[in-house]
Design a protein around this motif. Sequence first.
Motif, PDB file in Angstrom:
ATOM      1  N   PRO A 206      -8.879  -6.130   1.921  1.00 42.38           N
ATOM      2  CA  PRO A 206      -8.092  -5.593   0.805  1.00 42.38           C
ATOM      3  C   PRO A 206      -8.510  -4.156   0.491  1.00 42.38           C
ATOM      4  CG  PRO A 206      -9.707  -7.160   0.004  1.00 42.38           C
ATOM      5  CD  PRO A 206      -9.779  -7.194   1.498  1.00 42.38           C
TER       6      PRO A 206
ATOM      7  N   HIS B  21      -2.131  -2.360  -3.586  1.00 40.13           N
ATOM      8  CA  HIS B  21      -3.156  -3.124  -2.882  1.00 40.13           C
ATOM      9  C   HIS B  21      -2.562  -3.593  -1.554  1.00 40.13           C
ATOM     10  CE1 HIS B  21      -6.106  -3.297  -6.103  1.00 40.13           C
ATOM     11  NE2 HIS B  21      -5.071  -3.413  -6.935  1.00 40.13           N
TER      12      HIS B  21
ATOM     13  N   LEU C  10      -7.196  -0.347  -1.583  1.00 46.06           N
ATOM     14  CA  LEU C  10      -6.319   0.284  -2.559  1.00 46.06           C
ATOM     15  C   LEU C  10      -5.705   1.531  -1.919  1.00 46.06           C
ATOM     16  CD1 LEU C  10      -5.412   0.139  -5.547  1.00 46.06           C
ATOM     17  CD2 LEU C  10      -7.240   1.769  -6.024  1.00 46.06           C
TER      18      LEU C  10
END
Length: 125
Positions: free
Chosen positions: A53, A65, A55
């Motif tokens: 994950p 995300h 950003l």
Amino acid sequence: MAAVGSLSGLLRRGLVQRAVSWSCRLHTSHGLADCHRASFTRLYRQAYARLYPVLLVKQDGATIHIRYREPRRMLAMPVDLDCLSPEERRARFRKREAKFREKKEEPELKDNFDMERYKRFWTKK
């Protein structure tokens, strides 16, 4: 005779097991590459086995995300120079050129090395 037959069967079975276990060792990794290896050092891989994950920051400041192939905290999208106004584009080019122009000249190093003093170390007698 039965004892000799069972003994040869056991020997044969032992040889087969050793050969199989030896061939399995060909494709195993070193003993230090276990689950605790990543706690000591960074894993140097070309492609990671999973997606992480991350950003993503767009040009306008929006954040999303996403799943990315490398473990990172944040990714920033590059600025599209075609979408900028001519003033902003010139300002960016000026900043970029300034980085290349500001090459600092290294000061000339003065040394007092006397070659004659050390000449005896590399000349043969």
